[in-house]
Design an enzyme around this catalytic site. Structure first.
Site, mmCIF file in Angstrom:
data_model
loop_
_atom_site.group_PDB
_atom_site.id
_atom_site.type_symbol
_atom_site.label_atom_id
_atom_site.label_comp_id
_atom_site.label_asym_id
_atom_site.label_seq_id
_atom_site.Cartn_x
_atom_site.Cartn_y
_atom_site.Cartn_z
ATOM 1 N N ASN A 181 0.877 -1.172 0.000
ATOM 2 C CA ASN A 181 0.000 0.000 0.000
ATOM 3 C C ASN A 181 0.913 1.220 0.000
ATOM 4 O O ASN A 181 1.432 1.624 1.040
ATOM 5 C CB ASN A 181 -0.897 -0.034 1.244
ATOM 6 C CG ASN A 181 -1.901 1.108 1.256
ATOM 7 O OD1 ASN A 181 -1.822 2.037 0.446
ATOM 8 N ND2 ASN A 181 -2.838 1.053 2.192
ATOM 9 N N ARG A 227 -2.471 -2.285 -3.503
ATOM 10 C CA ARG A 227 -3.747 -1.608 -3.266
ATOM 11 C C ARG A 227 -3.733 -0.329 -4.092
ATOM 12 O O ARG A 227 -2.831 0.495 -3.946
ATOM 13 C CB ARG A 227 -3.885 -1.267 -1.791
ATOM 14 C CG ARG A 227 -5.124 -0.468 -1.507
ATOM 15 C CD ARG A 227 -5.285 -0.222 -0.016
ATOM 16 N NE ARG A 227 -6.594 0.350 0.229
ATOM 17 C CZ ARG A 227 -6.774 1.539 0.788
ATOM 18 N NH1 ARG A 227 -5.752 2.270 1.162
ATOM 19 N NH2 ARG A 227 -7.990 1.996 0.976
ATOM 20 N N HIS A 233 -13.277 1.553 0.005
ATOM 21 C CA HIS A 233 -13.252 0.448 0.985
ATOM 22 C C HIS A 233 -13.844 -0.822 0.377
ATOM 23 O O HIS A 233 -14.297 -1.715 1.093
ATOM 24 C CB HIS A 233 -14.067 0.747 2.259
ATOM 25 C CG HIS A 233 -13.532 1.821 3.150
ATOM 26 N ND1 HIS A 233 -14.351 2.612 3.933
ATOM 27 C CD2 HIS A 233 -12.270 2.244 3.394
ATOM 28 C CE1 HIS A 233 -13.617 3.460 4.618
ATOM 29 N NE2 HIS A 233 -12.340 3.270 4.304
ATOM 30 N N ARG A 253 -13.318 13.538 8.620
ATOM 31 C CA ARG A 253 -14.129 13.928 7.453
ATOM 32 C C ARG A 253 -15.593 14.079 7.842
ATOM 33 O O ARG A 253 -16.107 13.302 8.646
ATOM 34 C CB ARG A 253 -14.014 12.864 6.360
ATOM 35 C CG ARG A 253 -12.691 12.892 5.617
ATOM 36 C CD ARG A 253 -12.553 11.705 4.679
ATOM 37 N NE ARG A 253 -11.550 10.780 5.154
ATOM 38 C CZ ARG A 253 -11.385 9.537 4.699
ATOM 39 N NH1 ARG A 253 -12.182 9.064 3.769
ATOM 40 N NH2 ARG A 253 -10.436 8.776 5.194
ATOM 41 N N GLU A 281 -7.873 -6.495 4.614
ATOM 42 C CA GLU A 281 -7.726 -6.089 3.216
ATOM 43 C C GLU A 281 -6.459 -6.682 2.595
ATOM 44 O O GLU A 281 -6.440 -7.026 1.416
ATOM 45 C CB GLU A 281 -7.709 -4.560 3.126
ATOM 46 C CG GLU A 281 -9.092 -3.978 3.393
ATOM 47 C CD GLU A 281 -9.082 -2.500 3.717
ATOM 48 O OE1 GLU A 281 -8.702 -2.152 4.857
ATOM 49 O OE2 GLU A 281 -9.434 -1.693 2.855
#
Ligand code: AMP
Length: 397
Positions: A9, A89, A178, A239, A381
């Protein structure tokens, strides 16, 4: 060591990496390179039960990858000759990528082209791909996209009600994020319940620093809370999630805020941080225990928003067979799960307080009489990326 996958990632100033044996799913090594480009960079890597750390200047991503690979090789877990694949990713696959893909020149240029949609993420993802293509040229590389699971959202869910020409020209639509997590978790739910994925109506809450919910029917996503960017939907660490777009015009006209300031406000100074001054859920719960009214309001707004989507998705799916919580907050804060699911007995959603408050790993938190299965499934993930990469590479041989 044969059959391992290196999962990458690559972010703007950090590289997360894991060496995974996809079946049965063992993590052989796990590490992080951070503060790339700063005066003092840092590498940490855990392999064979031992964690090693180094602090030194890491000038750029090339230097970061070189350090990470040297560490993995030195600790004896990585043999590049027996690596099945490298799984990357990649945040944005746009309308192009609905599945993991083997990386070639065309894929790399598409990932660059999609940078307009994810300017903070795709360029860094592409840099990681390019460096490893030249460092380990013999190893197949696979891109796994965060948006892919939502690639085929029904048009009614993916379309924003704005001028269609403006939307088309600027590729404005709901992409969702996601996706790797929502897909992995919903597939695990079918396994845990021992029921075919194809017959399940599911709602998944991925509640971490970023947060999103999805409605899934028969293994296919029907809707999700994140939109064209990961700013939409649920309340997150920093956020805002949903906001009336008119607020932005008002802040621009009344307070003279420029686009970068608005971006900073909604992405970094909103959510729990904006409401309570802290973005970490543990810190939030501590403040609530101390009687902090702002923290309590932040919690209430968070729960209210999640319940709103729960209701919306319940109707959209025409009933729900399983509701599942995952990620840092979803897996670890029983009181939050209880608050989101509270009072829904008339809909056949009944929490078992003891099950909800205890246990770890994959588990049921619903009461025996609950018509809807209620679960916690830790997301993974990296494992999902490793499995997708291994499957694709084996299939292409
Ligand atoms: P993630 O983005 O999935 O790593 O989730 C990060 C969020 O999960 C942060 O807000 C953490 O405070 C929260 N979190 C992680 N572990 C716990 C825990 N044991 N209790 C409460 N919150 C947690």
């Amino acid at each position: 060591m044969n059959g391992t996958v290196l999962v990458i990632n690559s972010g703007s100033s950090s590289i997360k990496f894991q060496l995974v044996d996809p079946e049965p799913g063992d993590v052989l090594a796990k590490g992080l390179v951070e503060r790339i480009g700063e005066d003092e960079g840092r590498l940490s890597c855990t392999a064979g039960g031992e964690t090693r750390e180094r602090t030194e200047r890491i000038a750029d991503h090339s230097a970061g990858f070189a350090l990470a690979l040297a560490e993995l090789t030195d600790s004896g877990v990585l043999d590049p000759d027996t690596l099945t694949a490298i799984g990357h990713r990649v945040v944005h696959g746009g309308a192009v990528f609905g599945e993991p893909v083997l990386i070639d020149d065309h894929v790399v240029s598409e990932i660059h082209r999609l940078s307009a949609l994810a300017p903070l993420h795709n360029p860094a993802n592409a840099v990681g791909i390019e460096i490893l293509r030249s460092t380990l040229p013999g190893v197949p590389e696979v891109a796994v996209f965060d948006t892919a699971f939502f690639h085929d959202l029904p048009a009614a869910a993916a379309t924003f009600a704005i001028d269609r020409d403006v939307a088309r020209e600027n590729r404005v639509r709901r992409y969702g994020f996601h996706g790797t997590s929502h897909q992995y978790v919903s597939e695990r739910v079918a396994d845990v319940l021992g029921r075919p994925l194809g017959e399940l109506r599911q709602i998944v809450f991925h509640l971490g620093n970023g947060a999103s919910a999805s409605a899934i029917s028969g293994g296919r996503a029907q809707d999700t809370t994140m939109g064209m960017t990961p700013l939409d939907g649920l309340v997150m660490g920093t956020r805002s999630g949903d906001i009336d777009a008119g607020v932005l015009f008002q802040l621009h006209r009344q307070a003279g805020m420029k686009v970068d300031e608005l971006d900073d406000l909604l992405n970094r100074r909103s959510g729990l941080k904006g409401l309570a001054g802290v973005n970490d859920f543990r810190a939030l719960t501590e403040l609530i225990e101390q009687g902090d009214a702002d923290a309590q309001l932040a919690w209430d707004v968070y729960v209210h928003r999640a319940r709103k989507y729960l209701g919306a998705y319940l109707v959209l799916l025409g009933g729900v067979d399983a509701i599942t919580f995952t990620a840092g907050v979803g897996e670890n804060v029983p009181a939050l799960r209880a608050a989101i699911l509270q009072g829904l007995e008339p809909f056949g959603i009944v929490v078992d307080p003891d099950r909800n408050a205890s246990g770890s790993g994959e588990r049921h938190i619903g009461a025996d009489g609950s018509a809807t299965a209620l679960l916690v499934i830790p997301t993974d993930e990296e494992l999902a990326i490793a499995r997708a990469a291994a499957t694709l590479v084996r299939g292409s041989r």
